[in-house]
Design a protein around this motif. Structure first.
Motif, PDB file in Angstrom:
ATOM      1  N   ASN A  50       0.820  -1.212   0.000  1.00 59.24           N
ATOM      2  CA  ASN A  50       0.000   0.000   0.000  1.00 59.24           C
ATOM      3  C   ASN A  50       0.852   1.259   0.000  1.00 59.24           C
ATOM      4  OD1 ASN A  50      -2.551  -1.152   0.036  1.00 59.24           O
ATOM      5  ND2 ASN A  50      -2.451  -1.491   2.244  1.00 59.24           N
ATOM      6  N   ALA A  51       2.073   1.117   0.479  1.00 57.36           N
ATOM      7  CA  ALA A  51       2.938   2.286   0.570  1.00 57.36           C
ATOM      8  C   ALA A  51       3.603   2.588  -0.764  1.00 57.36           C
ATOM      9  CB  ALA A  51       4.000   2.045   1.637  1.00 57.36           C
ATOM     10  N   ALA A  52       3.526   1.652  -1.691  1.00 51.18           N
ATOM     11  CA  ALA A  52       4.224   1.809  -2.974  1.00 51.18           C
ATOM     12  C   ALA A  52       3.643   2.958  -3.793  1.00 51.18           C
ATOM     13  CB  ALA A  52       4.119   0.504  -3.757  1.00 51.18           C
ATOM     14  N   PRO A  53       4.429   3.470  -4.721  1.00 50.74           N
ATOM     15  CA  PRO A  53       3.922   4.554  -5.563  1.00 50.74           C
ATOM     16  C   PRO A  53       2.953   4.032  -6.619  1.00 50.74           C
ATOM     17  CG  PRO A  53       6.147   3.963  -6.211  1.00 50.74           C
ATOM     18  CD  PRO A  53       5.835   3.148  -4.990  1.00 50.74           C
ATOM     19  N   VAL A  54       2.287   4.969  -7.249  1.00 49.92           N
ATOM     20  CA  VAL A  54       1.421   4.657  -8.383  1.00 49.92           C
ATOM     21  C   VAL A  54       2.299   4.542  -9.619  1.00 49.92           C
ATOM     22  CG1 VAL A  54      -0.456   5.561  -9.816  1.00 49.92           C
ATOM     23  CG2 VAL A  54      -0.516   5.840  -7.314  1.00 49.92           C
ATOM     24  N   ALA A  55       2.042   3.547 -10.436  1.00 51.02           N
ATOM     25  CA  ALA A  55       2.867   3.335 -11.630  1.00 51.02           C
ATOM     26  C   ALA A  55       2.662   4.469 -12.633  1.00 51.02           C
ATOM     27  CB  ALA A  55       2.505   1.999 -12.269  1.00 51.02           C
ATOM     28  N   PRO A  56       3.718   4.842 -13.350  1.00 45.60           N
ATOM     29  CA  PRO A  56       3.624   5.961 -14.290  1.00 45.60           C
ATOM     30  C   PRO A  56       2.504   5.801 -15.319  1.00 45.60           C
ATOM     31  CG  PRO A  56       5.918   5.316 -13.978  1.00 45.60           C
ATOM     32  CD  PRO A  56       5.087   4.304 -13.248  1.00 45.60           C
TER      33      PRO A  56
END
Lengths: 333, 333, 333, 333
Positions: free
Chosen positions: D7-13
């Motif tokens: 959940n802490a990961a970024p949103v993919a480009p």
């Protein structure tokens, strides 16, 4: 002879007489004269001011109590065999709007502060886990054990320290009082109980339970929730009459003593078969299926209780003549 | 003499006798012999197979019925004065888990297909608005009017066309049957009613209502919801006994006829004061506060009904001797 | 050109930029840095300490707010056209576990103390009727009117006198602030508002609403109820980022002013067609079906609003070049 | 470097780009073009017709699913560590209006037909006990294990035999597909799953989950319940855009493979420390508090998992360069 359940027992003659006496026009719902006398009668019994709402079933009493003590997003710690968890078809979840019952283990259906503490320790105090808001005890327990005042007080102390409310399911509260010799006060509010479901139906009434509120702040909400649940009977005087007749001359206590005595009689010759000490009106015996079959063939009716065990429930109306033959039959197995 | 409410009336002697006769050990909950006879008895009365669940209050019967006919996200069309909307403290919302009651207007508490259609037309059939799933009628209405079979059939037809279920609150169904001369079948399932709350408590019982299910697919769910609401009494035989005694020899109909007759007697000399035609056991009269005061001074008790009006409710036990003096007193105002 | 709804409008570039900037690993749920700044930012705006919880929809904000202010057995007084009653598919009933919405009439979607008092007077304070516990206002209203601070204060005073909590549905709170020139404080807590649903999605955000709690006692419960409703987004930083970007440099107010200005422009040449004064970003016009058809043929999209009327909603991105042609087209009808 | 939670990961480009591309006026709610494409896109992926509703959180997806499969008076069998039971703050109870979650044990968070059968056998099929109506699996499980198609099919068969509905919490469904090499169809409806909560947020989206309905009869009710829960976002196109971008070119599968690969890399040199086989993107290691301290001192962040163990969660964006140093650090402990 039936030893299935104290629910199957007849209504006591004095209670039936009180119901008949109540049969005159009076104000509807709980505006009648008899309902108006309940608070005083129970306040005397409990040696302090209490407010009492009548309801017709123990399930309604328990579920109403929990809805007053636990928000929809909270949890209730109880024994894994508690009636509220095992036998009320989700009524607590219905009345509380979805609070969670959290089962704990414990010998003979009993809880203690250590058990509660270790169960609580498994709940992470974050936003993702349901947080307990209340504890519910059953006294006498589903296995026929009675709490001592000191045991209740220890749980009550624990609850106060942890900010938990305390409910007691007293479907067989009378039997617990009769067995322990303690007062109703000692077994309830003096030990920290906030609401007591005080049962009378199993003890010789027709359909009368008392929701005993020790916290006056909850009374108005309790009345609303009872009405909203369809439990404000229009001719409430017939329920009030039963409760008053039960309190009169400590009839409730006499009944419970008779039932307990009958249970002791059954247990007396079967010490080595007992699953639990007999501290109320239930006797759990190790009995093989073949032995159970022989008792049934002699005309006794009762429930199996898992593999190789049976449950016998005595009631207010079981006298020596009723139980002595069964006691002999058990001894003779 | 009390003309407040049929809830205040006494329990009829035959009902009390039936309760006493039921006082023997039997199986708990609804496993007893008397409860087991209900389906057959009501099936005879309704001229088709029905399943009947006893409950102790009309509020519980109504709320259970609606919970079976309307999902939590749906709505129930009813009269704005319907008991379910005006007098049950939100029980329908509780039992249905938040369905919305949608009040409609209508003379004397009555609904008809046109009223329902125009109310429905105000609901946009999109995802944002609560969509009605059921209609609830009261018969006799809160204003003491009775539906004719053709009126119910017209509503039932409308409901089927629109995919709406149909509930009838029959707290005074007996009075409607007595007034209309139609059969219970004509006033219920033949007109499209899916569930009937058939009241007996106002009609001389102690605490007995019949939830009459015409759709067998709902029975299992109905039993679960009753238990979960705390309405499965452990000594259910005392409720079943009342219902059976009521059906015996059409006692329910005799009671209703007596109550209706008493109401007609009161209305007879007060035609010009009537707010509504008298078609059941309620009489609504235009009476000034001063006049009401005079009646009360003569010993009659009743409710004011808004400004300058009063409600008189007769009951099964009101005979000529009870109502004649009041009829004279009204005529003499 | 679409004038259906401010929900159809695009996300403002600055908000989109803030979302992109938030795209780095951070703590999940609302433990991130951006969420942690919200209380301070909104406290500055409201000139006192407040606690803010982000949610993704106005419906969730409203329903959560009501669940904090009204028990399941209570009622909420609101306008009959209020979004909570007319357009949220029963969300308030779901979140409150069955509280009842009680619609009141009032010009242009507005309530006042007199209206509330007369609605309250129709509720008998007995156990049978649902008792109101809260009032919900919409500002700006569903008809595009804005409350003056004195109007809110009068309602707030009434609520305190009657023991009612006060909620404000501020889906278009920004437009009300922009129109009235009053401060956010004056239009909320200073007038007695307990909880404000402060909307940003209609005002140029993507999916961000602020539940503004003026009563710190409700915060813990609010957090629980949000999580339990599935509204605690795991990557909450993207919602927080929108709110912070909206507050920065009073962007929210600039947006609302632009939308209001566009609405005034549309209304300017159509004074005689206005159903309501234009006090926010909605314009309701009397327009015949044939006239509406002509506007649509010219490429304008909007909703009919009952018979012979239409609703035009402007948004933050509508500039003079967008609305001038429509204003001319309306004038030329 | 954070290994707390996906959940802490970024949103993919690519997802962020799709969000930006969606930023033009369109119809509100789910009436937009992008939302309109979802059913077809997911039907292709699942090799049959499905209906998909977007929601913003996995908790909402799960709770909605359960509310469609289990009545308020029923129960849901799930693993005792299931997210729905352990980490959703009672959302299932809220959405189902009080259904009960019944925890089962099982290695690594997995259920099987035997476990379910023995849990079921403990429920007496009477009116007093809550009866299970559904089973909920988590795939991949909370312990990072993935079900094989045959395992799901065996559970699905059991469910059909016992009349139980089957829900799958697929917060990490992508990781399970990636690990097992089975198709989405094999891991869901072909094995008997009725509703799948298909998660994308943990896998590189911002706030997008797909509620995949394999039973078209549930669609209308699902839409109502979503709206009523406040989860019908007004600018839904931004959620739909994420889902479509995820499906495009099987981006969801590439992401999951990358995360799984990173987990395998971490596990490779720590075989003897593994609590569970690594079958998704979670690695559970036996690590002493002192060892955990050393890893943290080196800049790695992760959760303790009980006594003497830790959990490392990898995500779509963790490449060889991110995990190799940690793998070495673990090997060097």
């Amino acid at each position: 002879m039936r030893f299935f359940s104290d629910n199957a027992a007849p209504v006591a003659p004095a209670i039936m007489a009180a119901i008949e006496q109540a049969n005159a026009p009076d104000t509807a719902y709980d505006g009648d004269t008899l309902s108006g006398r309940l608070d005083a009668a129970f306040s005397t019994l409990f040696e302090r001011e209490v407010v009492v709402l009548w309801v017709s079933t123990g399930t309604a009493a328990n579920a109403l109590a929990l809805s007053l003590l636990c928000p929809p997003y909270g949890g209730v710690l109880c024994h894994e065999y508690a009636h509220i968890l095992a036998d009320e078809c989700g009524a607590p979840e219905f009345y509380t709007h979805g609070a969670r019952l959290m089962g704990c283990t414990g010998q003979g259906g009993k809880l203690d502060a250590d058990t509660l503490a270790s169960r609580l320790a498994r709940v992470r105090p974050n936003i993702h886990q349901v947080q307990p808001h209340a504890v519910s005890l059953t006294n006498a327990t589903e296995s026929g054990l009675s709490y001592r005042p000191s045991e209740i007080a220890a749980i009550g102390k624990f609850c106060r320290e942890r900010g938990l409310a305390l409910h007691m399911d007293g479907a067989r509260f009378a039997n617990a009082v009769a067995f322990s010799g303690a007062s109703p006060a000692e077994l309830s509010w003096q030990g920290g109980v906030d609401i007591l479901s005080f049962g009378f139906t199993k003890n010789g009434a027709m359909n009368a339970e008392a929701l005993v509120l020790f916290n006056p702040a909850l009374v108005e909400e309790a009345r609303r929730r009872r009405k909203r649940a369809g439990h404000l009977l229009s001719k409430g005087r017939f329920i009030a009459a039963q409760l008053l007749a039960m309190l009169e001359g400590d009839r409730w206590l006499d009944h419970a003593r008779a039932a307990n005595r009958a249970a002791q009689r059954l247990a007396a010759g079967a010490e080595d078969r007992l699953l639990h000490p007999v501290e109320a009106n239930e006797v759990f015996l190790r009995v093989s299926p073949e032995e159970a079959g022989r008792l049934r063939a002699s005309g006794y009716e009762f429930y199996d209780w898992g593999e190789g065990a049976v449950r016998l429930v005595t009631s207010w109306h079981h006298g020596e003549a009723d139980v002595a033959p069964l006691a002999h039959a058990i001894a003779a197995l």
